[in-house]
Design a protein around this motif. Sequence first.
Motif, PDB file in Angstrom:
ATOM      1  N   LEU A 218       0.829  -1.207   0.000  1.00 44.98           N
ATOM      2  CA  LEU A 218       0.000   0.000   0.000  1.00 44.98           C
ATOM      3  C   LEU A 218       0.866   1.261   0.000  1.00 44.98           C
ATOM      4  O   LEU A 218       0.497   2.286  -0.582  1.00 44.98           O
ATOM      5  N   GLY A 219       2.037   1.169   0.628  1.00 47.16           N
ATOM      6  CA  GLY A 219       2.942   2.316   0.635  1.00 47.16           C
ATOM      7  C   GLY A 219       3.505   2.645  -0.731  1.00 47.16           C
ATOM      8  O   GLY A 219       4.005   3.756  -0.968  1.00 47.16           O
ATOM      9  N   ALA A 220       3.434   1.680  -1.654  1.00 49.78           N
ATOM     10  CA  ALA A 220       3.935   1.907  -3.010  1.00 49.78           C
ATOM     11  C   ALA A 220       2.885   2.554  -3.908  1.00 49.78           C
ATOM     12  O   ALA A 220       3.186   2.905  -5.051  1.00 49.78           O
ATOM     13  N   ALA A 221       1.673   2.709  -3.417  1.00 45.27           N
ATOM     14  CA  ALA A 221       0.605   3.338  -4.202  1.00 45.27           C
ATOM     15  C   ALA A 221       0.720   4.850  -4.078  1.00 45.27           C
ATOM     16  O   ALA A 221       0.468   5.421  -3.012  1.00 45.27           O
ATOM     17  N   ARG A 222       1.101   5.504  -5.189  1.00 49.27           N
ATOM     18  CA  ARG A 222       1.352   6.947  -5.163  1.00 49.27           C
ATOM     19  C   ARG A 222       0.801   7.595  -6.425  1.00 49.27           C
ATOM     20  O   ARG A 222       0.630   6.933  -7.448  1.00 49.27           O
ATOM     21  N   ASP A 223       0.552   8.898  -6.326  1.00 49.07           N
ATOM     22  CA  ASP A 223       0.123   9.612  -7.532  1.00 49.07           C
ATOM     23  C   ASP A 223       1.350   9.999  -8.352  1.00 49.07           C
ATOM     24  O   ASP A 223       2.494   9.664  -7.999  1.00 49.07           O
TER      25      ASP A 223
ATOM     26  N   ASP B  75       2.835  12.693  -8.634  1.00 47.36           N
ATOM     27  CA  ASP B  75       3.752  13.588  -7.922  1.00 47.36           C
ATOM     28  C   ASP B  75       4.479  12.881  -6.779  1.00 47.36           C
ATOM     29  O   ASP B  75       5.248  13.508  -6.052  1.00 47.36           O
ATOM     30  N   GLY B  76       4.206  11.589  -6.617  1.00 43.39           N
ATOM     31  CA  GLY B  76       4.876  10.825  -5.567  1.00 43.39           C
ATOM     32  C   GLY B  76       4.167  10.849  -4.229  1.00 43.39           C
ATOM     33  O   GLY B  76       4.695  10.333  -3.238  1.00 43.39           O
ATOM     34  N   ASN B  77       2.976  11.433  -4.161  1.00 43.04           N
ATOM     35  CA  ASN B  77       2.222  11.469  -2.911  1.00 43.04           C
ATOM     36  C   ASN B  77       1.587  10.107  -2.642  1.00 43.04           C
ATOM     37  O   ASN B  77       0.967   9.514  -3.530  1.00 43.04           O
ATOM     38  N   ARG B  78       1.731   9.637  -1.420  1.00 40.77           N
ATOM     39  CA  ARG B  78       1.190   8.327  -1.055  1.00 40.77           C
ATOM     40  C   ARG B  78      -0.324   8.405  -0.854  1.00 40.77           C
ATOM     41  O   ARG B  78      -0.838   9.385  -0.297  1.00 40.77           O
ATOM     42  N   PHE B  79      -1.016   7.362  -1.271  1.00 41.65           N
ATOM     43  CA  PHE B  79      -2.458   7.301  -1.098  1.00 41.65           C
ATOM     44  C   PHE B  79      -2.869   6.738   0.262  1.00 41.65           C
ATOM     45  O   PHE B  79      -3.996   6.934   0.689  1.00 41.65           O
ATOM     46  N   TYR B  80      -1.965   6.010   0.915  1.00 37.92           N
ATOM     47  CA  TYR B  80      -2.308   5.341   2.171  1.00 37.92           C
ATOM     48  C   TYR B  80      -1.316   5.725   3.279  1.00 37.92           C
ATOM     49  O   TYR B  80      -0.112   5.862   3.027  1.00 37.92           O
ATOM     50  N   LYS B  81      -1.848   5.864   4.479  1.00 38.87           N
ATOM     51  CA  LYS B  81      -1.019   6.021   5.667  1.00 38.87           C
ATOM     52  C   LYS B  81      -1.185   4.757   6.501  1.00 38.87           C
ATOM     53  O   LYS B  81      -2.254   4.513   7.078  1.00 38.87           O
ATOM     54  N   VAL B  82      -0.149   3.939   6.547  1.00 42.31           N
ATOM     55  CA  VAL B  82      -0.230   2.623   7.182  1.00 42.31           C
ATOM     56  C   VAL B  82       0.516   2.656   8.511  1.00 42.31           C
ATOM     57  O   VAL B  82       1.707   2.998   8.565  1.00 42.31           O
ATOM     58  N   ARG B  83      -0.188   2.301   9.573  1.00 37.25           N
ATOM     59  CA  ARG B  83       0.429   2.246  10.908  1.00 37.25           C
ATOM     60  C   ARG B  83       0.067   0.921  11.584  1.00 37.25           C
ATOM     61  O   ARG B  83      -0.953   0.309  11.260  1.00 37.25           O
ATOM     62  N   THR B  84       0.911   0.517  12.510  1.00 37.23           N
ATOM     63  CA  THR B  84       0.753  -0.781  13.171  1.00 37.23           C
ATOM     64  C   THR B  84       0.361  -0.595  14.624  1.00 37.23           C
ATOM     65  O   THR B  84       0.851   0.319  15.301  1.00 37.23           O
ATOM     66  N   CYS B  85      -0.510  -1.475  15.108  1.00 35.58           N
ATOM     67  CA  CYS B  85      -0.921  -1.415  16.513  1.00 35.58           C
ATOM     68  C   CYS B  85      -1.011  -2.819  17.087  1.00 35.58           C
ATOM     69  O   CYS B  85      -1.044  -3.814  16.354  1.00 35.58           O
ATOM     70  N   THR B  86      -1.054  -2.883  18.411  1.00 31.67           N
ATOM     71  CA  THR B  86      -1.246  -4.143  19.126  1.00 31.67           C
ATOM     72  C   THR B  86      -2.167  -3.863  20.310  1.00 31.67           C
ATOM     73  O   THR B  86      -2.381  -2.705  20.680  1.00 31.67           O
ATOM     74  N   PRO B  87      -2.728  -4.885  20.923  1.00 30.52           N
ATOM     75  CA  PRO B  87      -3.538  -4.661  22.125  1.00 30.52           C
ATOM     76  C   PRO B  87      -2.703  -3.984  23.219  1.00 30.52           C
ATOM     77  O   PRO B  87      -1.638  -4.478  23.607  1.00 30.52           O
ATOM     78  N   GLY B  88      -3.162  -2.844  23.654  1.00 30.92           N
ATOM     79  CA  GLY B  88      -2.452  -2.109  24.692  1.00 30.92           C
ATOM     80  C   GLY B  88      -1.154  -1.494  24.240  1.00 30.92           C
ATOM     81  O   GLY B  88      -0.394  -0.957  25.070  1.00 30.92           O
ATOM     82  N   GLY B  89      -0.872  -1.555  22.964  1.00 29.55           N
ATOM     83  CA  GLY B  89       0.408  -1.037  22.474  1.00 29.55           C
ATOM     84  C   GLY B  89       1.597  -1.839  22.976  1.00 29.55           C
ATOM     85  O   GLY B  89       2.739  -1.370  22.947  1.00 29.55           O
ATOM     86  N   ALA B  90       1.340  -3.078  23.414  1.00 28.83           N
ATOM     87  CA  ALA B  90       2.396  -3.909  24.001  1.00 28.83           C
ATOM     88  C   ALA B  90       3.172  -4.641  22.909  1.00 28.83           C
ATOM     89  O   ALA B  90       2.656  -4.893  21.819  1.00 28.83           O
ATOM     90  N   PRO B  91       4.424  -5.013  23.193  1.00 29.01           N
ATOM     91  CA  PRO B  91       5.192  -5.805  22.219  1.00 29.01           C
ATOM     92  C   PRO B  91       4.538  -7.168  21.996  1.00 29.01           C
ATOM     93  O   PRO B  91       3.947  -7.744  22.913  1.00 29.01           O
TER      94      PRO B  91
END
Length: 329
Positions: free
Chosen positions: A34-39, A41-57
């Motif tokens: 998804l990070g490779a999807a760009r217009d 001008d090089g602008n990314r279409f998606y902002k991808v972030r990762t989460c876990t329960p409680g932000g724990a490792p």
Amino acid sequence: MRNNRAMAPSRHRVAVLALDHVVGLDLGTPSQILGAARDHDGNRFYKVRTCTPGGAPVRSTAGFTVLPDHGLDLLEAADTVIVPGIHDGPPLHSGVLTSEVADALTTAHARGARIVSICTGSFVLAATGLLDGRPAATHWAHADRFVGLFPQVKLDADVLFVDDGEILTSAGVAAGIDLCLHLIRRDHGTEVANRAARRCVVPPWRDGGQAQYTERPVPPPTSTGTAATREWALRRLGEPLTLERLAAHARMSVRTFTRHFRDETGLSPAQWLLRHRTDRARELLESSDLSVARIARETGFGSAAALRQRFQQALGVSPLTYRRTFAPR
């Protein structure tokens, strides 16, 4: 002064939910593809972030620990939530999920977020009830377990992914790449998806489904019933093997032979022969340089046209496409 420069597109917010025993490749696939999807001008279409329960490792199956920047609150504003596969844990073994994670996923879905799973991430979605009555995909090697835990889900173990509107599921490992490219294609069109595929050096579309990747081991013969005849037939797949000839080898009447054969294999003799002739053709395409016509004759299909028709029906690809995928270079 008026700024004539085109504004960057608003980015689609993607939350990747990592649970314990997360599959490393599945975890990285959404941000990479998804990070490779760009217009232009090089602008990314998606902002991808990762989460876990409680932000724990959480531990991955690749021998490293994931240290996320976010907890489950990330799902509250996500446009798409993606659950990567897991190789252990309660969802996979008993079909249960913590109420914290289940509530976060069902709440996200209820407010309109798109929900996606990769590989065995489908077990997580199924454990929430979100897949009840819906078609879904998962890794073929876990299909039997999935059906046993979630009989209310309409599992399709042959496809690379299932798009059921606001909920999408994929088969194993690399099928997550196929699904992420499909999301780009669905959101922004074929041109953007193709550019993303080229950037990631992957095919923009793969023919066929999981059936071409499924292992089909031949069971060892036993000393009773029709086993000896089945072993004999496997050595003669290229010959005409009529029901009468098979029954004669087993020294049974056609009726008796057919009944015993179905009881022992769960298939009719014709279905069993077709399956094993297909498997033998697959082996020859992978391991030899014989022509398709020659392989068709040696496996009992008779003609290249008949073999091509069978491969399209069973695997969704032509024999030559199968060979290009699996034959050593």
